[in-house]
Design a protein around this motif. Structure first.
Motif, PDB file in Angstrom:
ATOM      1  N   MET A  31       0.736  -1.311   0.122  1.00 22.42           N
ATOM      2  CA  MET A  31      -0.088  -0.016   0.101  1.00 22.42           C
ATOM      3  C   MET A  31       0.997   1.161  -0.041  1.00 22.42           C
ATOM      4  SD  MET A  31      -3.259  -0.619  -0.123  1.00 22.42           S
ATOM      5  CE  MET A  31      -4.303   0.544   0.785  1.00 22.42           C
ATOM      6  N   THR A  32       1.937   1.205   0.863  1.00 18.83           N
ATOM      7  CA  THR A  32       2.764   2.363   0.803  1.00 18.83           C
ATOM      8  C   THR A  32       3.482   2.660  -0.695  1.00 18.83           C
ATOM      9  OG1 THR A  32       3.520   1.839   3.159  1.00 18.83           O
ATOM     10  CG2 THR A  32       4.737   3.503   2.111  1.00 18.83           C
ATOM     11  N   GLN A  33       4.105   1.739  -1.279  1.00 10.77           N
ATOM     12  CA  GLN A  33       4.483   1.631  -2.257  1.00 10.77           C
ATOM     13  C   GLN A  33       3.806   1.911  -3.379  1.00 10.77           C
ATOM     14  OE1 GLN A  33       7.329  -1.457  -3.690  1.00 10.77           O
ATOM     15  NE2 GLN A  33       8.313  -1.289  -1.734  1.00 10.77           N
ATOM     16  N   ARG A  34       2.328   1.532  -3.539  1.00 14.80           N
ATOM     17  CA  ARG A  34       1.300   2.099  -4.454  1.00 14.80           C
ATOM     18  C   ARG A  34       1.089   3.425  -4.497  1.00 14.80           C
ATOM     19  NH1 ARG A  34      -1.635  -0.839  -8.244  1.00 14.80           N
ATOM     20  NH2 ARG A  34      -1.649  -3.049  -7.739  1.00 14.80           N
ATOM     21  N   ARG A 165     -13.271   5.339  -4.462  1.00 18.90           N
ATOM     22  CA  ARG A 165     -12.728   6.580  -5.379  1.00 18.90           C
ATOM     23  C   ARG A 165     -11.373   7.058  -4.596  1.00 18.90           C
ATOM     24  NH1 ARG A 165     -15.867  10.671  -7.923  1.00 18.90           N
ATOM     25  NH2 ARG A 165     -17.581   9.506  -7.997  1.00 18.90           N
ATOM     26  N   THR A 166     -11.331   6.950  -3.432  1.00 22.39           N
ATOM     27  CA  THR A 166     -10.129   7.248  -2.651  1.00 22.39           C
ATOM     28  C   THR A 166      -9.015   6.184  -3.121  1.00 22.39           C
ATOM     29  OG1 THR A 166     -11.659   7.544  -0.533  1.00 22.39           O
ATOM     30  CG2 THR A 166      -9.278   7.739  -0.318  1.00 22.39           C
ATOM     31  N   GLY A 167      -9.189   4.912  -3.072  1.00 22.21           N
ATOM     32  CA  GLY A 167      -8.431   3.967  -3.572  1.00 22.21           C
ATOM     33  C   GLY A 167      -7.602   4.348  -4.731  1.00 22.21           C
ATOM     34  N   LEU A 168      -8.675   4.819  -5.813  1.00 21.69           N
ATOM     35  CA  LEU A 168      -8.211   4.978  -7.319  1.00 21.69           C
ATOM     36  C   LEU A 168      -7.147   6.405  -6.994  1.00 21.69           C
ATOM     37  CD1 LEU A 168      -8.553   4.813 -10.132  1.00 21.69           C
ATOM     38  CD2 LEU A 168     -10.249   6.688  -9.921  1.00 21.69           C
ATOM     39  N   ARG A 169      -7.467   7.378  -6.154  1.00 23.82           N
ATOM     40  CA  ARG A 169      -6.623   8.495  -5.980  1.00 23.82           C
ATOM     41  C   ARG A 169      -5.292   7.987  -5.484  1.00 23.82           C
ATOM     42  NH1 ARG A 169     -10.754  11.412  -3.172  1.00 23.82           N
ATOM     43  NH2 ARG A 169     -12.456  11.849  -4.859  1.00 23.82           N
ATOM     44  N   TRP A 170      -5.460   7.082  -4.501  1.00 27.16           N
ATOM     45  CA  TRP A 170      -4.379   6.785  -3.830  1.00 27.16           C
ATOM     46  C   TRP A 170      -3.347   5.902  -5.046  1.00 27.16           C
ATOM     47  CZ3 TRP A 170      -4.464   5.363   1.724  1.00 27.16           C
ATOM     48  CH2 TRP A 170      -3.437   4.631   2.139  1.00 27.16           C
ATOM     49  N   ARG A 171      -3.876   5.225  -5.659  1.00 30.20           N
ATOM     50  CA  ARG A 171      -3.072   4.642  -6.951  1.00 30.20           C
ATOM     51  C   ARG A 171      -2.698   5.624  -7.960  1.00 30.20           C
ATOM     52  NH1 ARG A 171      -6.186   0.823 -10.101  1.00 30.20           N
ATOM     53  NH2 ARG A 171      -8.062   1.649  -8.988  1.00 30.20           N
ATOM     54  N   THR A 188       0.539  14.649  -1.242  1.00 34.14           N
ATOM     55  CA  THR A 188       1.337  14.352  -0.032  1.00 34.14           C
ATOM     56  C   THR A 188       0.138  13.952   1.029  1.00 34.14           C
ATOM     57  OG1 THR A 188       2.401  16.427  -0.563  1.00 34.14           O
ATOM     58  CG2 THR A 188       2.659  15.472   1.677  1.00 34.14           C
ATOM     59  N   TYR A 189      -1.136  14.160   0.908  1.00 31.94           N
ATOM     60  CA  TYR A 189      -1.818  13.454   2.085  1.00 31.94           C
ATOM     61  C   TYR A 189      -1.969  12.059   1.891  1.00 31.94           C
ATOM     62  CZ  TYR A 189      -3.295  17.861   3.431  1.00 31.94           C
ATOM     63  OH  TYR A 189      -3.300  19.481   4.067  1.00 31.94           O
ATOM     64  N   TYR A 190      -2.044  11.706   0.543  1.00 29.15           N
ATOM     65  CA  TYR A 190      -2.086  10.306   0.299  1.00 29.15           C
ATOM     66  C   TYR A 190      -0.796   9.604   0.753  1.00 29.15           C
ATOM     67  CZ  TYR A 190      -6.690  11.069  -1.990  1.00 29.15           C
ATOM     68  OH  TYR A 190      -7.827  11.715  -2.201  1.00 29.15           O
ATOM     69  N   GLN A 191       0.325  10.075   0.353  1.00 29.68           N
ATOM     70  CA  GLN A 191       1.664   9.286   0.692  1.00 29.68           C
ATOM     71  C   GLN A 191       1.581   9.155   2.119  1.00 29.68           C
ATOM     72  OE1 GLN A 191       4.302  11.665  -1.821  1.00 29.68           O
ATOM     73  NE2 GLN A 191       4.089  10.151  -3.113  1.00 29.68           N
ATOM     74  N   LEU A 192       1.329  10.455   2.940  1.00 24.25           N
ATOM     75  CA  LEU A 192       1.228  10.480   4.339  1.00 24.25           C
ATOM     76  C   LEU A 192       0.373   9.217   4.823  1.00 24.25           C
ATOM     77  CD1 LEU A 192       2.282  11.837   7.150  1.00 24.25           C
ATOM     78  CD2 LEU A 192       0.297  13.252   6.839  1.00 24.25           C
ATOM     79  N   PRO A 299       4.308   0.799  -9.563  1.00 21.84           N
ATOM     80  CA  PRO A 299       3.949   2.201  -9.607  1.00 21.84           C
ATOM     81  C   PRO A 299       4.944   2.979 -10.516  1.00 21.84           C
ATOM     82  CG  PRO A 299       3.311   1.091  -7.728  1.00 21.84           C
ATOM     83  CD  PRO A 299       4.167   0.077  -8.412  1.00 21.84           C
ATOM     84  N   ALA A 300       4.463   3.947 -11.402  1.00 16.37           N
ATOM     85  CA  ALA A 300       5.630   4.619 -12.114  1.00 16.37           C
ATOM     86  C   ALA A 300       6.222   5.531 -11.423  1.00 16.37           C
ATOM     87  CB  ALA A 300       4.949   5.532 -13.315  1.00 16.37           C
ATOM     88  N   GLY A 301       5.540   5.983 -10.151  1.00 13.90           N
ATOM     89  CA  GLY A 301       6.402   6.956  -9.412  1.00 13.90           C
ATOM     90  C   GLY A 301       7.702   6.158  -8.469  1.00 13.90           C
ATOM     91  N   LEU A 302       7.509   4.989  -8.424  1.00 10.19           N
ATOM     92  CA  LEU A 302       8.650   4.097  -7.908  1.00 10.19           C
ATOM     93  C   LEU A 302       9.982   4.006  -8.542  1.00 10.19           C
ATOM     94  CD1 LEU A 302       7.358   1.229  -5.938  1.00 10.19           C
ATOM     95  CD2 LEU A 302       8.019   3.092  -4.917  1.00 10.19           C
ATOM     96  N   ARG A 303       9.627   4.091  -9.907  1.00  6.56           N
ATOM     97  CA  ARG A 303      10.739   3.838 -10.683  1.00  6.56           C
ATOM     98  C   ARG A 303      11.612   4.974 -10.556  1.00  6.56           C
ATOM     99  NH1 ARG A 303       9.904  -0.018 -14.773  1.00  6.56           N
ATOM    100  NH2 ARG A 303       7.618  -0.257 -14.722  1.00  6.56           N
ATOM    101  N   VAL A 304      11.172   6.101 -10.142  1.00  4.43           N
ATOM    102  CA  VAL A 304      12.187   7.437 -10.004  1.00  4.43           C
ATOM    103  C   VAL A 304      12.885   7.085  -8.993  1.00  4.43           C
ATOM    104  CG1 VAL A 304      12.231   9.656  -9.787  1.00  4.43           C
ATOM    105  CG2 VAL A 304      10.398   8.622 -10.947  1.00  4.43           C
ATOM    106  N   VAL A 305      12.483   6.615  -7.912  1.00  5.59           N
ATOM    107  CA  VAL A 305      13.151   6.270  -6.607  1.00  5.59           C
ATOM    108  C   VAL A 305      13.980   5.063  -6.802  1.00  5.59           C
ATOM    109  CG1 VAL A 305      12.920   5.314  -4.098  1.00  5.59           C
ATOM    110  CG2 VAL A 305      10.815   6.749  -5.114  1.00  5.59           C
TER     111      VAL A 305
END
Lengths: 310, 352
Positions: A31-34, A165-171, A188-192, A299-305
């Motif tokens: 979930m965190t990595q998502r 809906r929240t899950g969609l925004r999370w992803r 940032t709220y979702y990542q928090l 998740p594409a955002g993870l690739r950067v990390v």
């Protein structure tokens, strides 16, 4: 034949029990990595959860209070990662290692007085209606509440992530923060929330280990389970349903290790103890092959990390 | 204020806005955090802090013990900083250290009757081979399969530690050790040279020389330039004939080799034998030091001395002030967190 089936079923349920702490961490970390954040600190959060849970269970005499305290400890420590990564923009891997060391140090420091204490276990399904189920009752009996809670978390997380809906925004936050921002939400709220949920699950995992599975506290008792879980998230392709077989992989290697020793197999227990690391690593190798070909749902955002060292 | 002092003040302020200011802020916060940690735990914070500094740098014995701890930290930090030049995040120093000790000890046991001039080079070569092996494996997993090196190095740490347990509890156990799981004592020819009647040993020299050589290689040589190109864009590097894959293997192997040397130095000089709990935690401390130094080889040297001081004083305070050993871990983690936070905020501010 019947002997074989019994042994196999015993092994499977033993695997499920020893897989539970890892499964909880895999679910939380997935979930965190998502949301586009990786947290190696889960190992430290798990240790702090285990120590806090055990200490509270020992002092109050109520193991359930221990579980709740463990969850809180996990969340609290994960906030260090959140502040460093989200607040200061620090490197996620380095911050995770810092949390890992901090959790190990804090749990060793404050856990010393509780070493060797006895606590009441959470109990299991023996002598409930489950015992009356023909054939399976014998195997379901030793199942404990943390196993059930963790298993129930799978469909719950899945529904949240894919049906709300929240899950969609999370992803979407994990795929591209810009999309979330353009939709008028603060990524940032979702990542928090994602980091906090990872903290909750790793703290719970610590309790599952110290308050439930072993009913014991030893310094450094998680022995890399949290880190194995971070690897298994990739095997599970960030999917809560695949988290179960992935975690069972660890559980089965550990159960196999213990089983082989009890059968008196003439292999050093130290070599057998490498199995819970080597088997997940081997499967990780296999699943990376698939990942390279298709992307495999990272998740594409993870690739950067994963691609930046500083 | 006269007009003559104004430029000086201006320069000072400018420096404070740069890295010097960041370091000052980090140090101040760390001192306060340490004092707070002692106070929260019901200690005489200020006097304990003084004792800590004295325990690290107070007299020649304390300082020699600090340098003893410096050696493995320095070597494992280099094992992190070199792969970082290629953008790799290796956390495998611990496992590489154990494998170095394992292979080095293997060489000692195999050639135990040989004179020192044969035994010593064999031992060092063995340790370097073992450490390099534990670096090359994650390197190969990275280049061949794309397995993330952070995860594979972390998992291999546990395997390396268990392999050492296996040999000292099993095939290499000294039959005369009365059940204590350890190998036989190393013969005199397999003890690394030490200096000035202290435990300070050759490992420190290896580390300092390696740091300087690596610094020169990476900043001045063609190969170092190649690493930079490979890191920023592997494809551009490939067109210039620089193989990213080969460089990954080289930096992982060389890093592992250095951590391996740290392992055999611990076994040879500090323990005189191979046994469990060889060097718990040096790998992680090395990781931390490499990051504190911004992966800069020369900055790693003084930071390793500082961190060695922290560990050495924690050891002596454990004895004299009953300060639990885990407090060293907590203080390290606090330092790491503070540095990460301040450095990241500083970098963000100067970008605006």
């Amino acid at each position: 034949m019947e002997y074989f089936t019994t042994e196999l079923l015993t092994l499977l349920f033993a695997a499920l029990r020893s897989a539970t702490p890892v499964l909880a961490v895999v679910l939380g970390e997935a979930m965190t990595q998502r949301s586009g954040v990786i947290n190696l600190g889960v190992e430290g959060q798990m240790l702090l959860g285990a120590m806090t849970g055990f200490a509270v269970a020992s002092v109050t005499g109520d193991p359930w209070l221990g579980v709740i305290a463990a969850c809180c400890a996990g969340i609290a420590l994960s906030m260090v990662h959140a502040i460093l990564v989200l607040g200061c923009g620090a490197n996620q891997i380095a911050s995770g290692v810092a949390v890992l060391i901090l959790g190990g140090g804090l749990s060793a420091y404050y856990g010393t007085p509780f070493v060797g204490d006895k606590i009441d276990a959470l109990g299991n399904l023996n002598h409930t209606f489950v015992s009356d189920i023909p054939l399976l009752g014998e195997f379901l009996g030793p199942i404990t509440p943390t196993v059930l809670i963790t298993l129930l978390a799978i469909p719950a997380i899945s529904i949240f992530l894919f049906r709300t809906r929240t899950g969609l925004r999370w992803r979407s936050t994990g795929e591209s923060q810009d999309i979330t921002r353009n939709l008028g939400h603060n990524p940032t709220y979702y990542q928090l929330a994602a980091i906090a949920f990872g903290g909750l699950m790793s703290g719970f995992a610590g309790a599952a280990l110290a308050v439930d599975y072993t009913a014991n506290w030893v310094e450094g008792m998680t022995a890399g389970r949290g880190l194995v879980a971070v690897g298994l998230v990739i095997v599970a392709r960030w999917n809560p349903w695949y988290a179960l077989p992935a975690a069972l992989l660890f559980g089965a290697s550990e159960a196999l290790n213990l089983k082989l020793q009890s059968w008196g197999v003439d292999i050093s227990p130290y070599l057998l103890a490498t199995l819970p690391y080597m088997i997940p690593l081997s499967v990780l190798m296999l699943s990376y092959r698939g990942l390279r070909a298709s992307g495999g749902g990272m998740p594409a955002g993870l690739r950067v990390v994963f691609q930046s060292a500083r | 204020m006269t007009s003559a002092t104004q430029p000086v003040v201006k320069l000072g302020l400018q420096l404070l806005r740069g890295p010097a200011g960041a370091v000052l802020v980090m140090t101040a916060i760390f001192v306060v955090a340490t004092l707070a940690f002692f106070a929260i735990n019901g200690r005489e914070a200020v006097s304990l802090f003084q004792e800590m500094v004295m325990g690290a740098f107070g007299d020649s014995y304390s300082f020699s013990e600090t340098l003893v701890k410096t050696a493995p930290i320095l070597l494992t930090a280099l094992a992190v900083a070199l792969p970082a030049r290629l953008g790799l995040i290796s956390v495998g120093g611990e496992g590489q250290l154990y494998l170095g000790a394992l292979f080095g000890t293997g060489a000692v046991l195999a050639a135990v009757d040989q004179p020192g001039w044969i035994l010593m080079p064999l031992m060092l070569a063995g340790s370097m081979a073992g450490g390099a092996l534990w670096g090359v494996i994650p390197g190969l997993l990275k280049t061949r399969l794309g397995v993330n090196e952070t995860i594979s190095t972390l998992l291999l740490n546990y395997v390396g530690i268990l392999l050492v347990s296996f040999v000292v509890h099993g095939p290499w156990k000294n039959p005369n050790s009365l059940g204590w799981p350890a190998t036989i004592e190393f013969p005199a020819g397999a003890i690394l040279p030490q200096f000035f009647d202290t435990r300070v040993h050759m490992g420190l020299v290896f580390g300092i020389v390696a740091a300087i050589v690596l610094h020169i290689l990476v900043t001045r040589s063609r190969w170092g330039l190649g690493l930079q190109v490979s890191r920023s864009n592997p494809r551009v590097g490939a067109t210039a004939g620089i193989s990213y894959e080969r460089n990954v293997l080289i930096v992982m192997a060389v890093g592992g080799l250095l951590a391996g040397l740290a392992g055999i130095a611990e076994a040879s000089v500090i323990q005189n034998r191979l046994q469990d709990g060889l060097a718990s935690g040096y790998g992680m401390t090395g990781f931390l030091v490499a990051w504190l130094a911004g992966q800069h080889f020369l900055r790693i040297i003084p930071l390793s001395v500082l961190m060695g001081g922290l560990l050495a004083s924690a050891d002596s305070l454990q004895l004299y002030a009953q300060l639990p050993k885990a407090s060293a871990d907590i203080l390290q983690a606090l330092l790491f967190i503070i540095v990460l936070a301040v450095a990241s905020l500083w970098a963000r501010r100067s970008n605006i």
